[in-house]
Scaffold this active site. Structure first.
Site, PDB file in Angstrom:
ATOM      1  N   LYS A  11     -13.337  52.551  26.465  1.00 24.14           N
ATOM      2  CA  LYS A  11     -14.428  53.534  26.576  1.00 24.14           C
ATOM      3  C   LYS A  11     -15.809  52.848  26.598  1.00 24.14           C
ATOM      4  O   LYS A  11     -15.930  51.665  26.287  1.00 24.14           O
ATOM      5  CB  LYS A  11     -14.317  54.525  25.412  1.00 24.14           C
ATOM      6  N   TYR A  51     -10.066  65.206  31.038  1.00 25.74           N
ATOM      7  CA  TYR A  51      -9.878  65.742  29.688  1.00 25.74           C
ATOM      8  C   TYR A  51      -9.723  67.264  29.699  1.00 25.74           C
ATOM      9  O   TYR A  51      -9.974  67.906  28.681  1.00 25.74           O
ATOM     10  CB  TYR A  51     -11.055  65.336  28.806  1.00 25.74           C
ATOM     11  N   PHE A  59     -15.286  69.955  20.643  1.00 21.10           N
ATOM     12  CA  PHE A  59     -15.829  68.617  20.895  1.00 21.10           C
ATOM     13  C   PHE A  59     -15.877  68.260  22.372  1.00 21.10           C
ATOM     14  O   PHE A  59     -16.289  67.160  22.740  1.00 21.10           O
ATOM     15  CB  PHE A  59     -15.036  67.558  20.119  1.00 21.10           C
ATOM     16  N   ARG A  87      -0.199  53.024  21.564  1.00 16.08           N
ATOM     17  CA  ARG A  87      -0.742  53.897  20.514  1.00 16.08           C
ATOM     18  C   ARG A  87      -0.765  53.171  19.165  1.00 16.08           C
ATOM     19  O   ARG A  87      -1.699  53.331  18.377  1.00 16.08           O
ATOM     20  CB  ARG A  87       0.039  55.208  20.451  1.00 16.08           C
ATOM     21  N   THR A  93      -6.816  58.226  16.057  1.00 11.84           N
ATOM     22  CA  THR A  93      -7.949  58.697  16.873  1.00 11.84           C
ATOM     23  C   THR A  93      -9.263  58.529  16.120  1.00 11.84           C
ATOM     24  O   THR A  93     -10.265  58.099  16.692  1.00 11.84           O
ATOM     25  CB  THR A  93      -7.747  60.185  17.243  1.00 11.84           C
ATOM     26  N   ARG A 104      -8.967  50.438  17.095  1.00 12.45           N
ATOM     27  CA  ARG A 104     -10.009  51.370  16.639  1.00 12.45           C
ATOM     28  C   ARG A 104     -10.583  50.954  15.284  1.00 12.45           C
ATOM     29  O   ARG A 104     -11.794  51.095  15.048  1.00 12.45           O
ATOM     30  CB  ARG A 104      -9.461  52.795  16.617  1.00 12.45           C
ATOM     31  N   ASN A 114     -14.612  55.966  20.097  1.00  7.24           N
ATOM     32  CA  ASN A 114     -13.435  55.395  19.423  1.00  7.24           C
ATOM     33  C   ASN A 114     -12.752  54.317  20.266  1.00  7.24           C
ATOM     34  O   ASN A 114     -11.545  54.104  20.159  1.00  7.24           O
ATOM     35  CB  ASN A 114     -12.467  56.500  18.965  1.00  7.24           C
ATOM     36  N   HIS A 117      -8.772  54.980  24.901  1.00  5.46           N
ATOM     37  CA  HIS A 117      -7.885  56.130  25.089  1.00  5.46           C
ATOM     38  C   HIS A 117      -6.540  55.596  25.554  1.00  5.46           C
ATOM     39  O   HIS A 117      -6.485  54.613  26.300  1.00  5.46           O
ATOM     40  CB  HIS A 117      -8.453  57.072  26.173  1.00  5.46           C
ATOM     41  N   GLU A 128      -2.025  60.952  34.188  1.00  2.72           N
ATOM     42  CA  GLU A 128      -3.251  60.172  33.973  1.00  2.72           C
ATOM     43  C   GLU A 128      -3.298  58.942  34.886  1.00  2.72           C
ATOM     44  O   GLU A 128      -4.354  58.589  35.401  1.00  2.72           O
ATOM     45  CB  GLU A 128      -3.352  59.749  32.503  1.00  2.72           C
TER      46      GLU A 128
HETATM   47  P1  CMP Z   1      -8.859  60.356  23.272  1.00  5.06           P
HETATM   48  O1  CMP Z   1      -7.588  59.664  22.945  1.00  5.06           O
HETATM   49  O2  CMP Z   1      -9.666  59.803  24.385  1.00  5.06           O
HETATM   50  O3  CMP Z   1      -8.540  61.895  23.584  1.00  5.06           O
HETATM   51  C1  CMP Z   1      -9.508  62.912  23.409  1.00  5.06           C
HETATM   52  C2  CMP Z   1     -10.712  62.451  22.676  1.00  5.06           C
HETATM   53  O4  CMP Z   1     -11.516  63.448  22.105  1.00  5.06           O
HETATM   54  C3  CMP Z   1     -10.294  61.589  21.502  1.00  5.06           C
HETATM   55  O5  CMP Z   1      -9.768  60.354  21.958  1.00  5.06           O
HETATM   56  C4  CMP Z   1     -11.607  61.507  20.716  1.00  5.06           C
HETATM   57  O6  CMP Z   1     -12.441  60.458  21.190  1.00  5.06           O
HETATM   58  C5  CMP Z   1     -12.293  62.835  21.078  1.00  5.06           C
HETATM   59  N1  CMP Z   1     -12.402  63.743  19.917  1.00  5.06           N
HETATM   60  C6  CMP Z   1     -13.541  64.150  19.365  1.00  5.06           C
HETATM   61  N2  CMP Z   1     -13.298  64.968  18.336  1.00  5.06           N
HETATM   62  C7  CMP Z   1     -11.954  65.084  18.221  1.00  5.06           C
HETATM   63  C8  CMP Z   1     -11.088  65.789  17.347  1.00  5.06           C
HETATM   64  N3  CMP Z   1     -11.536  66.556  16.363  1.00  5.06           N
HETATM   65  N4  CMP Z   1      -9.741  65.666  17.528  1.00  5.06           N
HETATM   66  C9  CMP Z   1      -9.261  64.897  18.544  1.00  5.06           C
HETATM   67  N5  CMP Z   1     -10.041  64.215  19.405  1.00  5.06           N
HETATM   68  C10 CMP Z   1     -11.383  64.292  19.249  1.00  5.06           C
END
Ligand code: CMP
Length: 141
Positions: A11, A51, A59, A87, A93, A104, A114, A117, A128
């Protein structure tokens, strides 16, 4: 374990920190092969589509704003159990909850910024990957 492919996005926060190489090294160190990769900057429309599953979440706008704030490195990783392996390497996350030694925990600052992804299941991985790479641009080996 099956041979799988998964989509990884490094990211904008991690690209800005200049840790792309360190993150790609972790994938390779865990036995995953980088079979496609590119540096790109997402448009708002692309980020909203990618997304889309989160469109109703509170969010969503912050997530899209962040994902278009700078370039990202998008890769296809291939290997035995690649989805779960990626993962595990990424960690939770929310970086505050991510285990020590994960990407992370080491590189991320917040739940939005973070660092990475990764696809969460085989079906999402296929969608994806196709979003970013035609099959002809993926070099399995
Ligand atoms: P990612 O794996 O890219 O998938 C969705 C993204 O939303 C996640 O990582 C986070 O960066 C972002 N995000 C922000 N707030 C939340 C939340 N409360 N729960 C999950 N993802 C979140």
């Amino acid at each position: 374990m099956a041979l799988e492919r998964t989509l990884s996005i490094i990211k904008p926060d991690a690209v800005a920190k200049n840790v792309v190489g360190q993150i790609l090294s972790r994938f390779e160190g865990a036995g995953l092969k980088i079979v496609a990769t590119k540096l790109t900057q997402l448009s708002r429309g692309e980020a909203e589509k990618f997304y889309g599953v989160h469109a109703a979440r509170p969010f969503f706008k912050d997530l899209v704003d962040f994902m278009i704030s700078g370039p990202v490195v998008v890769s296809v990783l291939e290997g035995e159990g690649a989805i779960a392996k990626n993962r595990d390497l990424m960690g939770a996350t929310d970086p505050k909850k991510a285990e020590k030694g994960t990407i992370r925990a080491d590189f991320a600052d917040s739940i939005d910024a973070n660092a990475v992804h990764g696809s969460d299941a085989a079906e999402t991985a296929a969608v994806e990957i196709a979003f970013f790479f035609p099959e002809a641009h993926i070099y399995s080996r």
